[in-house]
Design a protein around this motif. Structure first.
Motif, PDB file in Angstrom:
ATOM      1  N   GLU A  67       1.102  -1.436  -0.140  1.00  0.00           N
ATOM      2  CA  GLU A  67      -0.369  -0.366  -0.333  1.00  0.00           C
ATOM      3  C   GLU A  67       0.791   1.299  -0.092  1.00  0.00           C
ATOM      4  OE1 GLU A  67      -2.578  -0.176   3.170  1.00  0.00           O
ATOM      5  OE2 GLU A  67      -4.214  -1.341   1.821  1.00  0.00           O
ATOM      6  N   HIS A  68       2.056   1.925   0.719  1.00  0.00           N
ATOM      7  CA  HIS A  68       2.421   2.229  -0.056  1.00  0.00           C
ATOM      8  C   HIS A  68       3.588   3.069  -0.848  1.00  0.00           C
ATOM      9  CE1 HIS A  68       3.405   1.709   5.197  1.00  0.00           C
ATOM     10  NE2 HIS A  68       2.655   2.142   5.364  1.00  0.00           N
ATOM     11  N   VAL A  69       3.621   1.468  -1.636  1.00  0.00           N
ATOM     12  CA  VAL A  69       4.813   2.170  -2.846  1.00  0.00           C
ATOM     13  C   VAL A  69       3.595   2.585  -3.913  1.00  0.00           C
ATOM     14  CG1 VAL A  69       5.240  -0.051  -4.731  1.00  0.00           C
ATOM     15  CG2 VAL A  69       6.089  -0.422  -2.802  1.00  0.00           C
ATOM     16  N   ALA A  70       1.963   1.539  -3.831  1.00  0.00           N
ATOM     17  CA  ALA A  70       1.133   2.911  -4.237  1.00  0.00           C
ATOM     18  C   ALA A  70       0.834   3.974  -4.006  1.00  0.00           C
ATOM     19  CB  ALA A  70      -0.364   2.157  -4.262  1.00  0.00           C
ATOM     20  N   GLY A  84      -0.869  11.157   3.429  1.00  0.00           N
ATOM     21  CA  GLY A  84      -0.960   9.717   3.862  1.00  0.00           C
ATOM     22  C   GLY A  84      -0.436   8.278   4.820  1.00  0.00           C
ATOM     23  N   LEU A  85       0.442   8.508   4.461  1.00  0.00           N
ATOM     24  CA  LEU A  85       1.233   6.971   5.623  1.00  0.00           C
ATOM     25  C   LEU A  85       0.172   7.656   6.744  1.00  0.00           C
ATOM     26  CD1 LEU A  85       4.961   7.360   4.893  1.00  0.00           C
ATOM     27  CD2 LEU A  85       3.059   5.719   4.301  1.00  0.00           C
ATOM     28  N   LEU A  86       0.300   8.639   7.065  1.00  0.00           N
ATOM     29  CA  LEU A  86      -0.924   8.648   8.457  1.00  0.00           C
ATOM     30  C   LEU A  86      -1.919   8.101   8.610  1.00  0.00           C
ATOM     31  CD1 LEU A  86       0.066  12.184   9.668  1.00  0.00           C
ATOM     32  CD2 LEU A  86       0.759   9.904  10.536  1.00  0.00           C
ATOM     33  N   GLY A  89      -2.101   4.333   8.210  1.00  0.00           N
ATOM     34  CA  GLY A  89      -2.171   4.053   9.240  1.00  0.00           C
ATOM     35  C   GLY A  89      -2.828   4.245  10.491  1.00  0.00           C
ATOM     36  N   LEU A  90      -3.357   4.937  10.344  1.00  0.00           N
ATOM     37  CA  LEU A  90      -4.968   5.382  11.667  1.00  0.00           C
ATOM     38  C   LEU A  90      -5.711   3.879  10.734  1.00  0.00           C
ATOM     39  CD1 LEU A  90      -6.342   7.080  13.467  1.00  0.00           C
ATOM     40  CD2 LEU A  90      -6.638   8.776  11.396  1.00  0.00           C
ATOM     41  N   ARG A  91      -6.130   4.249   9.714  1.00  0.00           N
ATOM     42  CA  ARG A  91      -7.625   3.460   9.500  1.00  0.00           C
ATOM     43  C   ARG A  91      -6.898   2.037   9.455  1.00  0.00           C
ATOM     44  NH1 ARG A  91      -5.974   0.962   3.394  1.00  0.00           N
ATOM     45  NH2 ARG A  91      -4.738  -0.398   4.885  1.00  0.00           N
ATOM     46  N   ASP A  92      -5.959   0.815   9.597  1.00  0.00           N
ATOM     47  CA  ASP A  92      -5.589  -0.069  10.571  1.00  0.00           C
ATOM     48  C   ASP A  92      -5.292  -0.655  12.177  1.00  0.00           C
ATOM     49  OD1 ASP A  92      -4.778  -0.998   7.690  1.00  0.00           O
ATOM     50  OD2 ASP A  92      -2.384  -0.694   7.917  1.00  0.00           O
TER      51      ASP A  92
END
Length: 204
Positions: A67-70, A84-86, A89-92
């Motif tokens: 997902e990070h690559v995308a 985007g990373l945050l 991470g928040l979703r997970d």
């Protein structure tokens, strides 16, 4: 150790079962059904719960990396990538029961060590690299303490998920996210970085 023949990606499907029933409490039948296999085949491939939990968590870590690559392919700037990373991470973290990591730490110490290693060797360096990239691109201020800012961002993420701090029936998660991260990250931005941050949030 058994030969693992299930595709690694398919092991991710076991995560919701573990979330719902616990790492130790999830039944073999429910796990096998989620993975599209039989109980006998699952037991043959993973003769212990420790082994199944370990491979499932490693598969989930690989899912995060994909997902990070995308994400990086979608957003070109360090500011947008950080937001985007945050969000990912928040979703997970929002999907993870509050008891999950406590059970992992207490009952599956080797897997817990693997998770900590991932955080220390991948997640924290990833944030630090983004901050470095943003500084070089003159999007983040050059005088920030990168290690300290990384720590603050991670702690803010945990704070946002605390229902005692932000009861979801009183506070919109989207608004809490905006109030915490828009203003904090904008504060470490240069004028150009702040402009990109504002435009990014306007599109959400």
């Amino acid at each position: 150790m058994s030969n693992v023949t299930l595709p690694t990606a398919s092991l991710e499907a076991a995560m919701p079962v573990f979330y719902s029933h616990g790492l130790a409490g999830a039944s073999e039948a429910a796990l096998a059904a989620s993975l599209g296999t039989t109980t006998a085949d699952l037991t043959a491939q993973f003769p212990s719960r420790d082994l199944l939990v370990h491979h499932t968590m490693l598969a989930d870590i690989e899912r995060q990396k994909r997902e990070h690559v995308a994400l990086y392919a979608e957003f070109p700037t360090a500011v947008e990538r950080l937001y985007g990373l945050l969000r990912l991470g928040l979703r997970d973290l929002a999907q993870t029961p509050p008891t999950f990591y406590g059970e992992l730490q207490a009952g599956f110490p080797l897997t817990w060590e693997a998770v900590l290693e991932h955080l220390n060797t991948y997640s924290a360096p990833q944030l630090q690299q983004l901050l470095n990239d943003g500084i070089r691109a003159r999007l983040f201020r050059s005088d920030i303490n990168i290690q300290l800012v990384t720590k603050i961002i991670l702690e803010q993420l945990n704070m946002m998920l605390n229902p005692l701090t932000f009861p979801p029936e009183r506070f919109s998660p989207a608004e809490v996210f905006r109030s915490i991260f828009l203003y904090y990250i904008r504060g470490i931005c240069t004028d150009e970085g702040a402009r990109i941050a504002a435009e990014h949030f306007a599109r959400l």
